[in-house]
Structure formats: structure tokens, C-alpha cells
Design a protein around this motif. Structure first.
Motif: not given
Length: 122
Positions: A51-53, A63-83
Motif C-alpha cells: 500500500i502507498n502512503y 493467492s490472497v486476492k479477494g480474501r485479504f485487505t491491506i489498509s493504513r491509518d497514518n495518524a497512528k502510523n499503523t498498517v493493517y492486514l485483514q485476512m
């Protein structure tokens, strides 16, 4: 320097869900690209998602398309991976990576977390 710490791994049954988090600290402005990689026992580290900024550019391994979602919260400097809909073949140590720009190649990223174990039972 950028420090990355992953959390949220664990044991889940096939079909279940987990959310990984990657908290960054340090000179985070110098490493706007974020990615997740994973490494299963006896296998090479492989790309999972990036994911970009501003979140406007994302990419996933087939292999993960449609099942995993990447996201980020820049205020928290945190990136997530929902699986979701996890499968036994998703079992691996998941690593968060940071670098300037984006790439599906692990060598592009100078900063890495220590990893979070994800185990999916059948």
C-alpha cells in the motif's frame, strides 16, 4: 531508522479471520511504502500485499486476492492486514516491511518487523 512491530497473529481454524497490525516508529516519513510478506517453513519469503502512503495504490498476491485487505491509518502510523477465509496454506510468519516507494520484491525494503506467526488449522 524505522522500527516496525507486528501484532495480531495466532491460531485460527480454516475459514476464520485474523487482523494483523504493524505499528511504525522513528523516521517514518522517509519510508512511505508499506508491505506485508510471509514465509512458510522451508519456503522463501513471498509478497502478500502493499500500500502507498495515501492508500490509493494497493496490490495483492494472486493467492490472497479477494480474501485479504491491506489498509493504513497514518495518524497512528499503523498498517493493517485483514485476512478472511483463511486456509491452511496461509500458515506462515507474516512480516511487515517499509521503504521509500513500493515493490513486490523484498529486497526493496530496508526496514522489517520481527514477524507474527499465523497458523491455520484444517
Amino acid at each position: 531508522q524505522v522500527q516496525l512491530v507486528e501484532s495480531g497473529g495466532g491460531l485460527v481454524q480454516a475459514g476464520g479471520s485474523l487482523r494483523l497490525s504493524c505499528a511504525a516508529s522513528g523516521r517514518t516519513f522517509s519510508s512511505d511504502g508499506r508491505a506485508w510478506f510471509r514465509q512458510a517453513p522451508g519456503k522463501e519469503r513471498e509478497f502478500v500485499a502493499l500500500i502507498n502512503y495515501n492508500g490509493g495504490n494497493k496490490d495483492y498476491a494472486d493467492s490472497v486476492k479477494g480474501r485479504f485487505t491491506i489498509s493504513r491509518d497514518n495518524a497512528k502510523n499503523t498498517v493493517y492486514l485483514q485476512m478472511n477465509d483463511l486456509k491452511p496454506e496461509d500458515t506462515a510468519v507474516y512480516y511487515c516491511a517499509a521503504g521509500l516507494g513500493l515493490s513486490t520484491t523484498s529486497a526493496h525494503y530496508p526496514y522489517w518487523g520481527r514477524g507474527a506467526q499465523v497458523t491455520v488449522s484444517s
